[in-house]
Design a protein around this motif. Structure first.
Motif, PDB file in Angstrom:
ATOM      1  N   SER A 162      46.773  -5.524 -10.261  1.00  0.00           N
ATOM      2  CA  SER A 162      46.919  -4.222 -10.717  1.00  0.00           C
ATOM      3  C   SER A 162      46.916  -3.200  -9.449  1.00  0.00           C
ATOM      4  N   VAL A 163      46.253  -3.442  -8.293  1.00  0.00           N
ATOM      5  CA  VAL A 163      46.392  -2.661  -7.357  1.00  0.00           C
ATOM      6  C   VAL A 163      47.841  -2.633  -6.789  1.00  0.00           C
ATOM      7  N   ASP A 164      48.165  -3.854  -6.448  1.00  0.00           N
ATOM      8  CA  ASP A 164      49.556  -3.953  -5.975  1.00  0.00           C
ATOM      9  C   ASP A 164      50.681  -3.342  -6.933  1.00  0.00           C
ATOM     10  N   GLN A 165      50.294  -3.607  -8.129  1.00  0.00           N
ATOM     11  CA  GLN A 165      51.311  -3.071  -9.132  1.00  0.00           C
ATOM     12  C   GLN A 165      51.319  -1.693  -8.927  1.00  0.00           C
ATOM     13  N   GLY A 166      49.995  -0.980  -9.121  1.00  0.00           N
ATOM     14  CA  GLY A 166      49.783   0.484  -8.906  1.00  0.00           C
ATOM     15  C   GLY A 166      50.464   0.970  -7.657  1.00  0.00           C
ATOM     16  N   ASN A 167      50.177   0.262  -6.393  1.00  0.00           N
ATOM     17  CA  ASN A 167      50.704   0.570  -5.279  1.00  0.00           C
ATOM     18  C   ASN A 167      52.365   0.685  -5.177  1.00  0.00           C
ATOM     19  N   ALA A 168      52.898  -0.569  -6.026  1.00  0.00           N
ATOM     20  CA  ALA A 168      54.274  -0.648  -6.055  1.00  0.00           C
ATOM     21  C   ALA A 168      55.016   0.662  -6.977  1.00  0.00           C
TER      22      ALA A 168
END
Length: 537
Positions: free
Chosen positions: A79-85
């Protein structure tokens, strides 16, 4: 003290009872919490162990973390990676949009600045051209005005100088009796005279005056005057009487001739006896009488001491006499003629001496006026050199009441006197007795500058030096070289090139014209044709 009252013993029994008492709810809760924490720690340990295992999978680890209660689903690595992306995508889009907007804004601003700069440059160019055109127009107008002002000032100055010379050398306007003289407008304006001058009426002749008197009389008086005026003269009456007597035979022709001829003065004739006798002129002519010869005039013998006759002296003079009456001779042996009082030569000498005295007085007065005007000019120049010399004098010299105008008015008097004296010297030195002809304006200006230029448009130092030098020349003329008031100091050396000025005590050199004076070294004492002593400037 009784044992049962011992606090320590009571505490011990309480502790033993607590040890064997059933667990409380708090204890149960604590055990449950402890078990939960051990379970969570086990799960975390399992997750940690999985993270270090060779088959680690991020998605499996995220699910284990969520299931193990380590973090919420939206806090997982995925989720963090997706949010960061997503955030990075949004930031990239925003950055790209911002860059595009900035680029567009910059382009728009740049275009606006370029348009503004271009417009400003165009406006500045137009303003500069307009301003330059204004400057050029103003400068051109100023130059034209300055040229016109200078031309007008020069014309005014020329007119003033011409008028000054015209007034100086102009002959008086003479209007005869019953005459009318018409003056040119310029002459009338300069002299302050009307354009038409009427001469005085001629006095009446005796006949005209008598006619006017008779016309004012009554008719009877006029008739009596006419009879008296036109009555026959005494000669006419005598003629009428003689005619009447002759016609009546009472007067013979011989008697009539004797009467007529006897009215004339008698003449002296030689009688028959050879002695003189008087006869009527008619009788002497009729009889052919011989006239008595006239006596020879007496002759005055003018002999010198050596016995030589010298004849009569020049008219208006007599010979000077020695005690013995002979003609007196000079050291050369020539007779000495002297004028006698009442004679023509004596009268000429008296007139010449009187004229010389008057001329000397007039010259002295004029020379003193020149020195005074030089001092007045120097005072005005020293007080205001900017407006009385150089460009200031050239620009303001034609403005009435200005310092330059006052200086030019004083210079007119000085230059006129200098020019007149130079012209007079040339006329006196002329072999033809002063017949130099008409002097042109240019020649007159050159004569005025013989002793130094007096144009106020010169620089102040040179103009002041020329005035002081001219003052020194006039002081030498009036008082003699080195005599009278002290001389002005000059900023230049007055000694001639290659030597010192001749001493004041050297004998003056006689000159007959300004050209001869100019060929002598500066400072040389000279004797002018009229006998005055001067010095070469």
């Amino acid at each position: 003290m009784p044992i049962y009252n011992n606090p320590a013993l009571g505490q011990a029994f309480g502790n033993l009872a607590a040890m064997f008492a059933p667990p409380s709810g708090a204890d149960a809760a604590g055990w449950a919490r402890a078990n939960a924490e051990r379970a969570e720690a086990a799960r975390r340990q399992a997750i940690y162990d999985y993270a270090n295992s060779p088959g680690y999978d991020q998605a499996t680890a995220d699910r284990m973390g969520v299931l193990g209660g380590l973090y919420a689903p939206n806090q997982s690595f995925y989720s963090v990676d997706q949010g960061n992306a997503t955030a990075r995508r949004g930031q990239d889009v925003a950055a790209s949009t911002s860059r595009a907007n900035n680029t567009a804004d910059n382009d728009t601003a740049r275009r606006g600045q370029d348009v503004a700069a271009s417009t400003s440059r165009a406006n500045n160019t137009a303003d500069n051209e307009t301003q330059r055109y204004g400057y050029d127009t103003q400068a051109s107008t100023s130059r034209a005005n300055n040229a016109a002002d200078n031309t007008r000032a020069l014309q005014d100055r020329q007119m003033q100088e011409d008028a000054s010379l015209a007034r100086l050398y102009a002959a008086p306007v003479k209007v005869g009796q019953n005459e009318t003289v018409y003056l040119p407008p310029a002459t009338a304006a300069a002299a302050g005279l009307p354009g038409t001058l009427a001469g005085p009426a001629a006095p009446l002749t005796d006949s005209q005056a008598l006619a006017q008197i008779i016309m004012r009389q009554d008719p009877t008086t006029q008739d009596q005057f006419a009879r008296d005026k036109f009555a026959p003269t005494e000669t006419q009456v005598q003629g009428q009487e003689r005619r009447r007597l002759a016609e009546s035979g009472q007067l013979t022709d011989q008697q009539l001739r004797d009467v007529i001829l006897g009215e004339r003065a008698p003449v002296q004739t030689v009688g028959p006896d050879g002695k003189p006798r008087y006869m009527a002129p008619g009788e002497a002519a009729r009889t052919g009488a011989e006239a008595v010869p006239a006596k020879a005039p007496s002759t005055t013998v003018n002999l010198g001491p050596n016995g030589v006759p010298y004849g009569d002296p020049e008219k208006g003079t007599v010979w000077a006499r020695n005690p013995d009456g002979t003609v007196k001779l000079d050291e050369r042996g020539a007779p000495i003629a002297i004028p006698y009082q009442g004679g023509s030569v004596y009268a000429q000498q008296q007139s010449a001496e009187k004229s010389a005295g008057l001329n000397a007085q007039r010259n002295s007065a004029k020379q003193n006026i020149v020195v005074q005007d030089i001092d007045r000019t120097l005072a005005r120049v020293i007080d205001n050199p900017t407006l009385t010399t150089g460009v200031g004098a050239q620009i303001t010299g034609g403005i009435g009441g200005s310092p330059a105008y006052d200086v030019n008015a004083l210079l007119d008097t000085i230059k006129a006197n200098v020019g007149f004296e130079q012209l007079q010297q040339m006329r006196e030195a002329s072999p033809t007795g002063g017949a130099l002809g008409q002097v042109s304006e240019q020649e007159n200006r050159l004569l005025q500058s013989v002793l130094g230029s007096l144009q106020s448009s010169q620089g102040t130092p040179q103009f002041v030096d020329n005035l002081k030098r001219l003052k020194n020349v006039y002081l030498d003329i009036v008082h003699g070289p080195g005599e009278g008031p002290p001389r002005e100091d000059l900023s230049f050396d007055t000694a001639p090139a290659g030597g010192n000025a001749p001493p004041a005590s050297s004998a003056p050199v006689a000159v007959s014209s300004p050209e001869e004076a100019r060929r002598l070294p500066s400072g040389t004492a000279i004797q002018l044709p009229d006998g005055r002593i001067g010095r070469v400037p």
